[in-house]
Write a protein that holds these residues in place. Sequence first.
Motif, short mmCIF file in Angstrom:
data_model
loop_
_atom_site.label_atom_id
_atom_site.label_comp_id
_atom_site.label_asym_id
_atom_site.label_seq_id
_atom_site.Cartn_x
_atom_site.Cartn_y
_atom_site.Cartn_z
N UNK A 1 -6.31 2.18 8.80
CA UNK A 1 -7.72 2.23 9.19
C UNK A 1 -8.61 2.25 7.96
N UNK A 2 -9.82 1.73 8.14
CA UNK A 2 -10.84 1.77 7.10
C UNK A 2 -12.10 2.37 7.70
N UNK B 1 -4.20 9.39 2.94
CA UNK B 1 -5.63 9.13 2.77
C UNK B 1 -5.79 8.54 1.38
N UNK B 2 -6.39 7.35 1.33
CA UNK B 2 -6.53 6.62 0.07
C UNK B 2 -7.97 6.17 -0.13
N UNK B 3 -8.34 5.98 -1.38
CA UNK B 3 -9.66 5.42 -1.68
C UNK B 3 -9.55 4.08 -2.39
N UNK B 4 -8.34 3.70 -2.75
CA UNK B 4 -8.14 2.45 -3.45
C UNK B 4 -6.83 1.83 -2.98
N UNK C 1 0.83 -1.20 0.00
CA UNK C 1 0.00 0.00 0.00
C UNK C 1 0.86 1.25 0.00
N UNK C 2 1.91 1.23 0.79
CA UNK C 2 2.77 2.40 0.88
C UNK C 2 3.45 2.68 -0.46
N UNK C 3 3.75 1.64 -1.21
CA UNK C 3 4.41 1.86 -2.49
C UNK C 3 3.43 2.15 -3.62
N UNK C 4 2.14 1.84 -3.44
CA UNK C 4 1.13 2.08 -4.45
C UNK C 4 0.32 3.33 -4.13
N UNK C 5 0.79 4.15 -3.25
CA UNK C 5 0.03 5.32 -2.79
C UNK C 5 -0.40 6.18 -3.97
N UNK C 6 -1.60 6.69 -3.86
CA UNK C 6 -2.16 7.54 -4.89
C UNK C 6 -2.27 8.96 -4.35
N UNK C 7 -2.70 9.87 -5.22
CA UNK C 7 -2.91 11.24 -4.76
C UNK C 7 -3.97 11.25 -3.68
N UNK C 8 -3.75 12.00 -2.59
CA UNK C 8 -4.70 12.00 -1.49
C UNK C 8 -6.07 12.54 -1.89
N UNK C 9 -7.09 11.95 -1.34
CA UNK C 9 -8.46 12.44 -1.50
C UNK C 9 -8.76 13.29 -0.28
N UNK D 1 -11.47 -3.75 -1.29
CA UNK D 1 -12.53 -3.00 -1.97
C UNK D 1 -12.28 -1.49 -1.85
N UNK D 2 -12.72 -0.75 -2.85
CA UNK D 2 -12.59 0.70 -2.78
C UNK D 2 -13.33 1.20 -1.54
#
Length: 137
Positions: free
Chosen positions: A122-123, A89-92, A14-22, A97-98
């Motif tokens: 956390x989710x 903060x991630x959504x995916x 997850x840390x390496x696949x981080x996306x732009x924060x929502x 699941x998203x």
Amino acid sequence: MRNLIAILCLITATLSWAQAPKVIDVSKEIEPTTSWLEEVDSGKYAASWQQAGAFFQENVPQTLWVSKLEQVRRPLGAVKSREGVSRQVLTSIPQLPDGDYVILEFQTDFENKAQSIETVMLKKSAEQWSVIGYFIQ
């Protein structure tokens, strides 16, 4: 053991696949994280499992969680200091699941190991945040 390793790998991935924060309100994530970490800090490992989210409970049996924390966390000793150092903060997240996720990192000085990094994932479900992953480096 396999499930625990899968969760730890998931956090690392997850840390390496981080996306732009929502941009979402994450102020409510702090209380469940603090409460959960207090259970771990006080050696109430079974209680920390019970407070964790459904994903965590479904993938890590309580007896395995307690035994692993006895092996890994207890020898570190008491927490001398803990400071938040990052928040994502991630959504995916791959293989999940998203949804709304938060990854918090803390620099923690334990009695027997200084400058550790604790990662708590956390989710958000039903307007509540719950812990679904924990890792100490």
